[in-house]
Design a protein around this motif. Structure first.
Motif, PDB file in Angstrom:
ATOM      1  N   THR A 117      -3.740   5.195  -0.292  1.00 48.34           N
ATOM      2  CA  THR A 117      -4.574   6.049   0.533  1.00 48.34           C
ATOM      3  C   THR A 117      -4.105   7.488   0.377  1.00 48.34           C
ATOM      4  O   THR A 117      -2.918   7.774   0.565  1.00 48.34           O
ATOM      5  CB  THR A 117      -4.484   5.651   2.021  1.00 48.34           C
ATOM      6  OG1 THR A 117      -4.832   4.271   2.161  1.00 48.34           O
ATOM      7  CG2 THR A 117      -5.420   6.498   2.867  1.00 48.34           C
ATOM      8  N   ARG A 174       0.845  -1.199   0.000  1.00 52.11           N
ATOM      9  CA  ARG A 174       0.000   0.000   0.000  1.00 52.11           C
ATOM     10  C   ARG A 174       0.880   1.249   0.000  1.00 52.11           C
ATOM     11  O   ARG A 174       1.935   1.290   0.618  1.00 52.11           O
ATOM     12  CB  ARG A 174      -0.954   0.028   1.198  1.00 52.11           C
ATOM     13  CG  ARG A 174      -1.931   1.220   1.163  1.00 52.11           C
ATOM     14  CD  ARG A 174      -2.945   1.162   2.294  1.00 52.11           C
ATOM     15  NE  ARG A 174      -3.973   0.154   2.066  1.00 52.11           N
ATOM     16  CZ  ARG A 174      -5.109   0.384   1.389  1.00 52.11           C
ATOM     17  NH1 ARG A 174      -5.345   1.582   0.869  1.00 52.11           N
ATOM     18  NH2 ARG A 174      -6.005  -0.564   1.249  1.00 52.11           N
ATOM     19  N   TYR A 232       0.864   5.440   0.662  1.00 51.66           N
ATOM     20  CA  TYR A 232       0.177   6.522   1.367  1.00 51.66           C
ATOM     21  C   TYR A 232       0.726   7.856   0.863  1.00 51.66           C
ATOM     22  O   TYR A 232       1.942   8.060   0.838  1.00 51.66           O
ATOM     23  CB  TYR A 232       0.406   6.410   2.877  1.00 51.66           C
ATOM     24  CG  TYR A 232      -0.143   5.129   3.466  1.00 51.66           C
ATOM     25  CD1 TYR A 232      -1.398   5.080   4.055  1.00 51.66           C
ATOM     26  CD2 TYR A 232       0.615   3.948   3.428  1.00 51.66           C
ATOM     27  CE1 TYR A 232      -1.897   3.905   4.596  1.00 51.66           C
ATOM     28  CE2 TYR A 232       0.123   2.768   3.973  1.00 51.66           C
ATOM     29  CZ  TYR A 232      -1.134   2.755   4.548  1.00 51.66           C
ATOM     30  OH  TYR A 232      -1.624   1.580   5.077  1.00 51.66           O
ATOM     31  N   THR A 278      -8.382  -0.031   5.353  1.00 52.59           N
ATOM     32  CA  THR A 278      -9.309   1.048   5.695  1.00 52.59           C
ATOM     33  C   THR A 278     -10.568   0.960   4.833  1.00 52.59           C
ATOM     34  O   THR A 278     -10.568   0.344   3.759  1.00 52.59           O
ATOM     35  CB  THR A 278      -8.642   2.413   5.501  1.00 52.59           C
ATOM     36  OG1 THR A 278      -8.137   2.504   4.161  1.00 52.59           O
ATOM     37  CG2 THR A 278      -7.500   2.606   6.486  1.00 52.59           C
ATOM     38  N   ASP A 288     -10.324   5.115   0.588  1.00 51.58           N
ATOM     39  CA  ASP A 288      -8.965   5.387   0.121  1.00 51.58           C
ATOM     40  C   ASP A 288      -8.648   6.881   0.127  1.00 51.58           C
ATOM     41  O   ASP A 288      -7.627   7.302  -0.416  1.00 51.58           O
ATOM     42  CB  ASP A 288      -8.733   4.802  -1.283  1.00 51.58           C
ATOM     43  CG  ASP A 288      -9.769   5.243  -2.291  1.00 51.58           C
ATOM     44  OD1 ASP A 288     -10.234   6.389  -2.207  1.00 51.58           O
ATOM     45  OD2 ASP A 288     -10.124   4.433  -3.175  1.00 51.58           O
TER      46      ASP A 288
END
Length: 309
Positions: free
Chosen positions: A164, A110, A112, A228, A231
């Motif tokens: 995200t 992932r 961020y 989560t 996004d």
């Protein structure tokens, strides 16, 4: 432990994030130039990785073997992007796309991204802004951030890279470089320490959502490495303060009766931006927020100890 890379790990927010993530048990690598100074973060069990953001080979090496990548480096500020919009396109946008390609090749779980909540919504005249509101930026800085958010969506669809976007309000606090052209509070505090007037854009009625940096990273840290619901998240205090309220706080904390010089408001400045953080709070709970005067005091003490004419 999850292997977590912070791009811009020796910067203002990035260094605080390195400390918080390390304390939370992540195996942290901090990627930055590290050319002008030693690491400013205090965590000892962090891998220090010097490198150039504009070097694809450095990025390839940095992301290799990492589970999570947090992109908290910017080659421009709102002011420099305003003066040369192509610089933001050529460096921030283009190189972030290359970073995303490197993450795909490395199998990163992932990504961020530190977007902006202060500039991305534009002048829509609302009391506050939620993630479901349209993003209508009118500054090159905000336009660039939104462009990268769109590329994140593309990489999710095309390559399956989870990501995200973090629309961060107006952070302030320790480790913020007061000699740069970003951040009302540190810039004003440096002027006060040097005995100079504080510059105010317009009549002081502009409202922003200010969040103390340590509060900010405490909000961000629980998000890393978990699935989560969304996004995209607004990250801020959810409270608005006018520029005049900030100036009043500076007077209370510093006990200096400084002069204020008024300049015209640039046409790309937005009158009011306060973030609605209901989405974040419904998923992660309410966060402790440092009172404005307390946060200003922490910032003032550091700047007073570092500033020389």
């Amino acid at each position: 432990m999850a292997k977590t890379l912070v791009i811009g790990g020796n910067g203002f927010i990035g260094s605080h994030l390195v400390d918080a993530l390390s304390h939370a048990g992540h195996d942290v690598t901090a990627f930055d130039r590290f050319s002008a100074s030693d690491p400013v973060f205090t965590a000892k069990d962090v891998i220090v990785l010097p490198g150039e953001f504009l070097s694809r080979s450095d990025l390839d090496s940095a992301v290799r073997g990492q589970d999570y990548v947090l992109h908290f480096l910017s080659t421009t500020t709102p002011a420099t992007a305003e003066s040369d919009p192509t610089l933001d396109i050529r460096t921030n946008i283009a190189q972030t796309v290359e970073l995303l390609e490197s993450c795909v090749d490395a199998g990163v779980k992932r990504f961020y991204y530190a977007s902006t909540g202060g500039a991305i919504y534009g002048p829509q005249g609302k009391a506050d802004y939620a993630e479901t509101d349209r993003a209508l930026p009118i500054s090159p800085y905000g336009i660039g951030k939104l462009s990268i958010e769109h590329y994140l969506h593309y990489f999710r669809i095309k390559h399956g890279l989870k990501s995200t976007s973090l629309r961060i309000s107006n952070p302030y606090g320790t480790r913020q470089k007061a000699n740069k052209k970003q951040g009302l509070i540190p810039i004003a505090l440096r002027q006060i320490v040097l005995g100079r007037p504080v510059v105010r854009m317009g009549d002081g009625s502009m409202v922003r959502d200010y969040v103390f940096v340590e509060d900010l990273v405490q909000m961000l840290t629980p998000m890393v490495g978990v699935e989560t619901e969304f996004d995209l998240y607004n990250i801020g205090s959810g409270v608005g303060h006018s520029v005049n309220e900030i100036i009043d706080s500076l007077r209370r904390v510093t006990r200096v009766d400084f002069e204020v010089t008024e300049l015209p408001i640039p046409p790309t400045f937005v009158d009011r931006v306060v973030l609605n953080t209901d989405r974040y709070r419904s998923e992660f709970g309410a966060s402790r927020l440092t009172a404005l005067d307390e946060g200003v005091r922490f910032t003032f003490e550091e700047i007073r100890g570092q500033t020389h004419d």
